[in-house]
Design a protein around this motif. Structure first.
Motif, PDB file in Angstrom:
ATOM      1  N   PHE A  57      10.544 -58.665 -25.847  1.00 40.70           N
ATOM      2  CA  PHE A  57      10.047 -57.990 -24.580  1.00 40.70           C
ATOM      3  C   PHE A  57       9.096 -58.914 -23.648  1.00 40.70           C
ATOM      4  O   PHE A  57       8.058 -58.928 -24.337  1.00 40.70           O
ATOM      5  CB  PHE A  57       9.796 -56.490 -24.536  1.00 40.70           C
ATOM      6  N   LYS A 102      19.095 -52.851 -26.282  1.00 44.57           N
ATOM      7  CA  LYS A 102      19.292 -53.463 -28.173  1.00 44.57           C
ATOM      8  C   LYS A 102      19.800 -52.472 -28.769  1.00 44.57           C
ATOM      9  O   LYS A 102      19.869 -52.855 -30.177  1.00 44.57           O
ATOM     10  CB  LYS A 102      17.791 -54.120 -28.303  1.00 44.57           C
ATOM     11  N   HIS A 143      14.482 -51.976 -22.349  1.00 45.90           N
ATOM     12  CA  HIS A 143      14.689 -53.120 -23.252  1.00 45.90           C
ATOM     13  C   HIS A 143      15.218 -52.676 -24.607  1.00 45.90           C
ATOM     14  O   HIS A 143      16.106 -53.159 -25.153  1.00 45.90           O
ATOM     15  CB  HIS A 143      13.230 -54.023 -23.424  1.00 45.90           C
TER      16      HIS A 143
END
Lengths: 324, 324
Positions: A135, A75, A71
């Motif tokens: 998340f 990003k 995650h």
């Protein structure tokens, strides 16, 4: 340092064949990470880290750890990201252990922390906190306040071997922490996914520029400001345990450049620092007292954290950390 | 496995700046080599191995080791070659230890030796012997027959802890070896620069193809056929210590495809095998009896070499090794 599991070359070749990363060119056990077996894996496609998760890691936590890394990397946080096999899975088994291949992150960690380092550290930590907000998985902090007394109980009888009266000192501190900690819940401090172990050996630099964060295997869901407490302890004391307020100021300024701290988060900073000092003190104390005779790995000195804890006990407000 | 010396990142950057290999991208201690500290060093120019020579290596031997590697690599043998600094030197100091950067060799070692491996091993060993012929330096074998009794003396009193009557058995074998060894000198067996420690973990393969030889830190000047004795022991026994004559036949055939063996070299093969079995038995016995209590590195079992030695004692001629 540790390589616990020896991987036969044909098992390795079969394992790597599950991925689209080419043939194995080299695979060397590396002296990093105390909890797991880590290998620097070179394939026709580049460099990777192969990790075999050893007994101290709870297998049911692995989807959280690997998912969080994926995650955050997705990003744009510079951190390792799990490589997916052809079947779309990141986690499989090798030599009877859960195992994953993650991307390789260039950089070296700074053995001597420079003042410039902590500003970049603060920025990266806030970046991680912000990027981790959405998340979807959660993992309670298994090394937070509820765990400290049971952990202490396993070292209590022999704590005097480290320091006379240490047991009594820690007992009193636990009383204080257990009474004070619920305040944080009442204050509704911002929580999220934290690193919880962001020591200098988990932060890489290329030259003077921070290049990445590694080792998310203590990550958990907890107060964001607890991570700052950990970093205060890990980054802002000199080797003689004197507190370097310049490093702390720069760390907080770097952090607040990305994510502003609420007034409450600042006010609990001395408590966060004491709590995280207790957490590392207790695991070090345990490892120190339970080290195998003559082991080649020297456990870290718990006294360093006794001294840090005492420093924080004398702190009246966050201003003493340069936070105001 | 061992990393003994921890290298601070700024010392490393200053060290690497002495070379024309770009900036450091990464440097990880690797669990290879028992005698030295080894790091996988990645720079802007590629991958290297950084070695810090620890106390068990005699500093005055380093020019021989590094010179031999450079000589062999220059002639096309796939082995690491020392990288020269801008001052033309391969050897300098880092963290108070002698240190060198050598080229990185891709490949993995075969944990399970295949029959096809030993033919390639024989070819590579002969190739090394031929290419090493005109290397101008010499280094006597400090672990040959003269050293065995003094080495044994350091374990004699406690040899029974490994096996009852082991002391008497080794004493008798030493008598035999000391009486028989001078024959080799009288026979004027071909001598040259040998590897002397060419175990499977020092031979890399890419897939099924031999890709390189590493770890020349026991190399010395001795009978070339002694190296074949070492390899007979290291490569041609199965894990249950049964002798695999097919592997031996292929090894000798591979060797003789590059360098023919003289009749005398074949005839002394049982003696070479006994001598090299004794050499590894004695160092393993010493390490076994002198291991630190609770150490994380398990010394290799000396009994494996007792069984190999007994096998060779019953061998009447080289034909038993498939050599004729």
């Amino acid at each position: 340092m540790a390589v616990y599991t020896e991987v036969p070359d044909d098992d390795l070749a079969a394992f790597v064949a599950e991925y689209d990363i080419g043939r194995v060119l080299s695979c060397k056990g590396i002296a990093e990470g105390v909890e797991n077996s880590n290998y620097l894996l070179q394939t026709e496609n580049g460099n990777f880290i192969l990790t075999l998760y050893e007994r101290r890691v709870d297998e049911s936590d692995l989807p959280y750890f690997l998912g969080l890394m994926a995650h955050l990397a997705d990003k744009g946080l510079p951190c390792p990201t799990p490589t997916l096999g052809r079947d779309g899975r990141a986690l499989r088994r090798l030599c009877g252990r859960p195992a994953a291949i993650v991307t390789f992150l260039p950089g070296v960690w700074h053995r001597r922390v420079g003042s410039d380092d902590t500003g970049q550290l603060g920025t990266a930590l806030a970046d991680m906190h912000v990027k981790g907000m959405d998340f979807p998985l959660q993992r309670p902090n298994s090394l937070s306040v509820e765990s400290w007394r049971p952990l202490f109980a396993q070292s209590r009888e022999r704590a005097h071997e480290v320091l006379p009266d240490l047991a009594e000192e820690l007992e009193a501190e636990l009383d204080h922490l257990e009474a004070a900690w619920p305040t944080c819940a009442r204050l509704q401090l911002p929580t999220g996914n934290i690193h919880a172990d962001l020591f200098p050996d988990n932060v890489f630099f290329l030259g003077e520029r921070l290049s990445g964060l590694i080792d998310f295997y203590f990550a958990c869901t907890d107060f964001l400001c607890y991570d700052l407490g950990v970093c205060l302890n890990a980054w802002c004391f000199e080797p003689d345990t004197s507190f370097n307020i310049t490093k702390a100021r720069l760390m907080f300024a770097g952090y607040r450049g990305v994510r502003e701290l609420a007034r409450d988060e600042m006010e609990v900073m001395p408590l966060m620092a004491r709590g995280s000092a207790m957490r590392f003190l207790l695991t070090r104390l345990y490892d120190w007292l339970h080290r195998p005779e003559g082991a080649m790995v020297t456990p870290k000195d718990p006294l360093e954290y006794v001294r840090k804890l005492r420093f924080h006990q004398r702190v009246g407000s966050a201003a003493a950390y340069g936070l105001d």
